[in-house]
Design a protein around this motif. Structure first.
Motif, mmCIF file in Angstrom:
data_model
loop_
_atom_site.group_PDB
_atom_site.id
_atom_site.type_symbol
_atom_site.label_atom_id
_atom_site.label_comp_id
_atom_site.label_asym_id
_atom_site.label_seq_id
_atom_site.Cartn_x
_atom_site.Cartn_y
_atom_site.Cartn_z
ATOM 1 N N LYS A 55 18.774 10.086 -5.897
ATOM 2 C CA LYS A 55 18.626 10.951 -7.078
ATOM 3 C C LYS A 55 18.407 10.122 -8.342
ATOM 4 O O LYS A 55 17.751 10.560 -9.285
ATOM 5 N N ALA A 56 18.972 8.923 -8.360
ATOM 6 C CA ALA A 56 18.910 8.064 -9.546
ATOM 7 C C ALA A 56 17.719 7.112 -9.545
ATOM 8 O O ALA A 56 17.354 6.564 -10.585
ATOM 9 N N LYS A 57 17.125 6.898 -8.380
ATOM 10 C CA LYS A 57 16.148 5.822 -8.232
ATOM 11 C C LYS A 57 14.795 6.265 -7.693
ATOM 12 O O LYS A 57 13.813 5.544 -7.851
ATOM 13 N N ALA A 58 14.738 7.402 -7.001
ATOM 14 C CA ALA A 58 13.534 7.727 -6.230
ATOM 15 C C ALA A 58 12.743 8.896 -6.811
ATOM 16 O O ALA A 58 11.795 9.372 -6.202
ATOM 17 N N PHE A 59 13.127 9.328 -8.003
ATOM 18 C CA PHE A 59 12.494 10.523 -8.588
ATOM 19 C C PHE A 59 11.046 10.243 -9.005
ATOM 20 O O PHE A 59 10.624 9.083 -9.134
ATOM 21 N N ASP A 60 10.312 11.330 -9.226
ATOM 22 C CA ASP A 60 8.889 11.229 -9.592
ATOM 23 C C ASP A 60 8.716 10.355 -10.845
ATOM 24 O O ASP A 60 9.423 10.555 -11.842
ATOM 25 N N GLY A 61 7.798 9.444 -10.789
ATOM 26 C CA GLY A 61 7.493 8.608 -11.951
ATOM 27 C C GLY A 61 8.381 7.382 -12.075
ATOM 28 O O GLY A 61 8.181 6.565 -12.981
ATOM 29 N N SER A 62 9.354 7.236 -11.187
ATOM 30 C CA SER A 62 10.340 6.152 -11.345
ATOM 31 C C SER A 62 9.797 4.776 -10.946
ATOM 32 O O SER A 62 10.468 3.772 -11.186
ATOM 33 N N ALA A 63 8.621 4.744 -10.342
ATOM 34 C CA ALA A 63 8.043 3.450 -9.945
ATOM 35 C C ALA A 63 6.771 3.181 -10.731
ATOM 36 O O ALA A 63 5.740 3.810 -10.501
ATOM 37 N N VAL A 64 6.866 2.269 -11.683
ATOM 38 C CA VAL A 64 5.673 1.826 -12.415
ATOM 39 C C VAL A 64 5.116 0.606 -11.691
ATOM 40 O O VAL A 64 5.841 -0.357 -11.439
ATOM 41 N N ILE A 65 3.849 0.688 -11.329
ATOM 42 C CA ILE A 65 3.195 -0.421 -10.630
ATOM 43 C C ILE A 65 2.031 -0.893 -11.503
ATOM 44 O O ILE A 65 1.051 -0.175 -11.677
ATOM 45 N N GLY A 66 2.190 -2.078 -12.077
ATOM 46 C CA GLY A 66 1.148 -2.622 -12.947
ATOM 47 C C GLY A 66 0.022 -3.255 -12.146
ATOM 48 O O GLY A 66 -0.058 -3.109 -10.923
ATOM 49 N N GLU A 67 -0.853 -3.953 -12.853
ATOM 50 C CA GLU A 67 -1.993 -4.612 -12.200
ATOM 51 C C GLU A 67 -1.501 -5.688 -11.228
ATOM 52 O O GLU A 67 -0.626 -6.480 -11.572
ATOM 53 N N PHE A 68 -2.103 -5.726 -10.053
ATOM 54 C CA PHE A 68 -1.820 -6.829 -9.132
ATOM 55 C C PHE A 68 -2.838 -7.938 -9.357
ATOM 56 O O PHE A 68 -3.991 -7.678 -9.691
ATOM 57 N N VAL A 69 -2.395 -9.166 -9.152
ATOM 58 C CA VAL A 69 -3.315 -10.304 -9.241
ATOM 59 C C VAL A 69 -3.149 -11.159 -7.994
ATOM 60 O O VAL A 69 -2.085 -11.150 -7.358
ATOM 61 N N VAL A 70 -4.214 -11.861 -7.627
ATOM 62 C CA VAL A 70 -4.114 -12.705 -6.426
ATOM 63 C C VAL A 70 -3.092 -13.809 -6.690
ATOM 64 O O VAL A 70 -3.068 -14.401 -7.770
ATOM 65 N N LYS A 71 -2.256 -14.044 -5.704
ATOM 66 C CA LYS A 71 -1.112 -14.939 -5.932
ATOM 67 C C LYS A 71 -1.539 -16.357 -6.290
ATOM 68 O O LYS A 71 -0.851 -17.033 -7.054
ATOM 69 N N GLU A 72 -2.692 -16.794 -5.756
ATOM 70 C CA GLU A 72 -3.141 -18.163 -6.053
ATOM 71 C C GLU A 72 -3.369 -18.371 -7.550
ATOM 72 O O GLU A 72 -3.241 -19.482 -8.058
#
Ligand code: MG
Length: 203
Positions: A104-121
């Motif tokens: 209820k505290a962690k999994a609600f709608d919008g609770s995960a912001v995922i920014g731009e991914f970049v190649v790890k190298e």
């Protein structure tokens, strides 16, 4: 896809929430419905009066794996990013008191912001990655992966003992110290190695 979040992976954050240092990584899940759609503001849910930001380094899994050894874990991800594990802290504290799960505290709608991914190298040494977040132009969180209790490869090894990791899964690797509340009209900007990764408006 699923989102696997690591809790209590930075000593100073454990101290600020007065938690015990765990003997092994703590993890919980967010469903794919928790992902905040790109360019959307974050709406503070009505069931909480205390939403906290937690800025975290993210790892995107690139193939299916189970019982991955930490020695080979680097083969299971190509991209790293930055995001926010939004947490209804008041709700979470009640769950903790009662020994109940945290969804209820962690999994609600919008609770995960995922920014731009970049190649790890392009990021150099992943065990020495700096990241930060500003709230309304004021620095509120600053971290470096060199302060993680468990490094990315160890986290993958640990989690994959329990869960099959699949292509597209995202691991939130835990937050450093400095978590705090958001309010309407706040703007959160996250940077990974000095490059902007996300900008979120709070509504
Ligand atoms: Mg977190």
């Amino acid at each position: 896809m699923k989102i696997i979040c690591i809790g209590r992976n930075y000593a100073k954050h454990i101290a600020e929430l007065e938690n015990e240092k765990p003997e092994e990584p703590v993890f919980f899940l967010k469903p794919d419905s928790a992902i905040l759609p790109k360019k959307m503001p974050f709406f503070i849910p009505t069931f909480t009066n205390e939403v906290h930001y937690e800025v975290e380094v993210l790892v995107k899994i690139n193939k299916v794996g189970k019982h991955i050894s930490s020695k080979f874990a680097h083969k299971y991800y190509d991209e790293v990013g930055l995001g926010i594990d939004f947490t209804a802290r008041d709700v979470q504290n009640k769950c903790k008191e009662k020994g109940l799960p945290w969804e209820k505290a962690k999994a609600f709608d919008g609770s995960a912001v995922i920014g731009e991914f970049v190649v790890k190298e392009s990021l150099g040494d992943l065990q020495n990655l700096s990241f930060s977040m500003k709230k309304n132009d004021v620095l509120v969180q600053e971290g470096n992966t060199n302060s993680m209790l468990w490094q990315i490869d160890e986290l993958i090894a640990f989690v994959s003992q329990y869960l099959t990791l699949k292509k597209g899964d995202v691991i939130f690797t835990g937050t450093p110290a400095g978590v705090g509340p958001v309010a309407e009209n706040d703007i959160l900007i996250g940077e990974l190695n000095g490059k902007k990764s996300f900008e979120i408006k709070i509504k």
